[in-house]
Design a protein around this motif. Structure first.
Motif, PDB file in Angstrom:
ATOM      1  N   GLN A 133       3.977  10.773  -7.348  1.00 41.12           N
ATOM      2  CA  GLN A 133       4.525  10.674  -6.000  1.00 41.12           C
ATOM      3  C   GLN A 133       3.412  10.863  -4.971  1.00 41.12           C
ATOM      4  N   MET A 134       3.244   9.842  -4.137  1.00 39.15           N
ATOM      5  CA  MET A 134       2.226   9.854  -3.086  1.00 39.15           C
ATOM      6  C   MET A 134       2.920  10.271  -1.785  1.00 39.15           C
ATOM      7  N   VAL A 135       2.574  11.419  -1.267  1.00 39.22           N
ATOM      8  CA  VAL A 135       3.261  11.979  -0.097  1.00 39.22           C
ATOM      9  C   VAL A 135       2.412  11.748   1.147  1.00 39.22           C
ATOM     10  N   THR A 136       2.997  11.058   2.143  1.00 40.27           N
ATOM     11  CA  THR A 136       2.266  10.663   3.351  1.00 40.27           C
ATOM     12  C   THR A 136       2.915  11.251   4.598  1.00 40.27           C
ATOM     13  N   HIS A 137       2.086  11.773   5.496  1.00 40.18           N
ATOM     14  CA  HIS A 137       2.566  12.260   6.798  1.00 40.18           C
ATOM     15  C   HIS A 137       2.735  11.060   7.729  1.00 40.18           C
ATOM     16  N   LEU A 138       3.926  10.913   8.303  1.00 48.09           N
ATOM     17  CA  LEU A 138       4.226   9.808   9.217  1.00 48.09           C
ATOM     18  C   LEU A 138       4.551  10.346  10.610  1.00 48.09           C
ATOM     19  N   ASP A 139       4.255   9.510  11.607  1.00 45.07           N
ATOM     20  CA  ASP A 139       4.541   9.859  13.004  1.00 45.07           C
ATOM     21  C   ASP A 139       5.630   8.926  13.527  1.00 45.07           C
ATOM     22  N   ILE A 140       6.724   9.485  14.028  1.00 41.38           N
ATOM     23  CA  ILE A 140       7.859   8.687  14.501  1.00 41.38           C
ATOM     24  C   ILE A 140       7.470   7.860  15.720  1.00 41.38           C
ATOM     25  N   LEU A 160      14.582   5.352  10.971  1.00 40.92           N
ATOM     26  CA  LEU A 160      13.471   5.648  11.874  1.00 40.92           C
ATOM     27  C   LEU A 160      12.268   4.753  11.588  1.00 40.92           C
ATOM     28  N   ARG A 161      11.558   4.368  12.647  1.00 41.62           N
ATOM     29  CA  ARG A 161      10.308   3.631  12.524  1.00 41.62           C
ATOM     30  C   ARG A 161       9.147   4.605  12.721  1.00 41.62           C
ATOM     31  N   ALA A 162       8.057   4.376  11.982  1.00 43.70           N
ATOM     32  CA  ALA A 162       6.949   5.321  12.058  1.00 43.70           C
ATOM     33  C   ALA A 162       5.640   4.639  11.707  1.00 43.70           C
ATOM     34  N   THR A 163       4.552   5.332  11.971  1.00 42.31           N
ATOM     35  CA  THR A 163       3.221   4.888  11.562  1.00 42.31           C
ATOM     36  C   THR A 163       2.603   5.991  10.698  1.00 42.31           C
ATOM     37  N   PRO A 164       1.744   5.614   9.745  1.00 40.79           N
ATOM     38  CA  PRO A 164       1.139   6.630   8.878  1.00 40.79           C
ATOM     39  C   PRO A 164       0.058   7.422   9.586  1.00 40.79           C
ATOM     40  N   VAL A 165      -0.033   8.707   9.258  1.00 41.83           N
ATOM     41  CA  VAL A 165      -1.074   9.584   9.807  1.00 41.83           C
ATOM     42  C   VAL A 165      -2.137   9.856   8.747  1.00 41.83           C
ATOM     43  N   SER A 214       0.866  -1.181   0.000  1.00 40.26           N
ATOM     44  CA  SER A 214       0.000   0.000   0.000  1.00 40.26           C
ATOM     45  C   SER A 214       0.903   1.231   0.000  1.00 40.26           C
ATOM     46  N   VAL A 215       0.299   2.382  -0.241  1.00 39.02           N
ATOM     47  CA  VAL A 215       1.060   3.632  -0.243  1.00 39.02           C
ATOM     48  C   VAL A 215       1.700   3.879   1.118  1.00 39.02           C
ATOM     49  N   SER A 216       0.928   3.681   2.188  1.00 38.86           N
ATOM     50  CA  SER A 216       1.462   3.949   3.527  1.00 38.86           C
ATOM     51  C   SER A 216       2.554   2.948   3.900  1.00 38.86           C
ATOM     52  N   GLU A 217       2.394   1.683   3.503  1.00 31.00           N
ATOM     53  CA  GLU A 217       3.434   0.681   3.778  1.00 31.00           C
ATOM     54  C   GLU A 217       4.751   1.078   3.120  1.00 31.00           C
ATOM     55  N   ALA A 218       4.657   1.532   1.864  1.00 29.94           N
ATOM     56  CA  ALA A 218       5.865   1.914   1.138  1.00 29.94           C
ATOM     57  C   ALA A 218       6.533   3.124   1.786  1.00 29.94           C
ATOM     58  N   ALA A 219       5.742   4.096   2.229  1.00 30.05           N
ATOM     59  CA  ALA A 219       6.306   5.282   2.871  1.00 30.05           C
ATOM     60  C   ALA A 219       7.023   4.915   4.168  1.00 30.05           C
ATOM     61  N   VAL A 220       6.419   4.036   4.962  1.00 33.82           N
ATOM     62  CA  VAL A 220       7.021   3.587   6.220  1.00 33.82           C
ATOM     63  C   VAL A 220       8.321   2.823   5.942  1.00 33.82           C
TER      64      VAL A 220
END
Length: 243
Positions: A144-151, A118-123, A103-109
């Protein structure tokens, strides 16, 4: 506005589709020629020999649709995390291609961890950016799919894909890589506003919804004559013979 590189990529995509689906050897020869021409167009922006570009195109023989990448936005204490790329030496968001099955969020993480440690979760999703508008430097048409992540943890470090990793003040960004120069400020704007960016249709894009007018094929005189004879014979067969 399409750049020579994007025009070349559209031509290359048409050539690949033709090579993939055409069973006619003559058409395949034409599609190979189209691929060579697309490489010549790409040379207007890319200082590389045509054989090298054709080889790169052939290695992407299954790429007939735009590629997709995932970029990560991580902000801490009014600073944004950027990586210094090995290929250009310039700064950019952590990110890379989305793998099949991700998924998009999996790839961003994943990209964040691989490039920064760094490890993070998608917001949430901040935006979908079309490279032909945001001036990405990929040879291929790219989204480009830009995702906000939380550390969540990890240790900030350089990896085999980065020269440096650093948090930068939102109002004092370093020299950014091509494409990211426009995209990063827009992503920050979306982060602050709570909105999601999407490149909207232009009047030129809307033309794609207008069906093309039917074209009447020009018929040579010989074809018309044969069709007339066939029609005459058909009428003669239907006309009853006099008694």
């Amino acid at each position: 506005m399409r750049t020579p590189t994007l025009i070349a990529d559209e031509l290359r995509s048409m050539a690949h589709a033709g090579l993939l689906y055409s069973g006619n050897v003559y058409d395949q020869h034409r599609y190979l020629k189209l691929m060579e021409l697309s490489a010549e167009v790409a040379q207007l922006e890319i200082p590389a020999p045509k054989p090298q570009l054709v080889k790169a195109y052939l290695e992407q023989a299954t790429h007939i649709c735009p590629l997709m990448g995932a970029d990560a936005v991580v902000v801490k204490e009014n600073q944004i995390l950027l990586i210094r790329r090995k290929d250009s030496g310039l700064w950019a968001l952590p990110g890379g291609n989305i793998d099949v099955g991700e998924s998009v969020s999996e790839a961003a993480v994943r990209e964040l961890f691989e490039e920064t440690g760094l490890r993070a979760t998608p917001v949430r999703l901040l935006g979908v950016f079309d490279a032909k508008i945001w001036r990405g430097r990929s040879l291929m048409h790219f989204y480009q799919m830009v995702t906000h992540l939380d550390i969540q943890g990890g240790e900030l470090q350089t990896t085999m894909e980065t020269l440096d990793v650093k948090f930068w003040p939102l109002d004092a960004l370093p020299e950014l890589d091509e494409g990211h120069r426009l995209m990063v400020p827009k992503a920050i704007e979306m982060l602050k506003s709570g909105e999601t960016h999407l490149d909207l249709l232009t009047p030129e894009d809307l033309k794609a919804q207008i069906p093309p007018a039917p074209r009447k094929r020009a018929q040579p005189f010989r074809y018309k004559m044969i069709r007339g004879l066939v029609h005459l014979l058909f009428l003669m067969q239907r006309t009853p013979a006099p008694r």
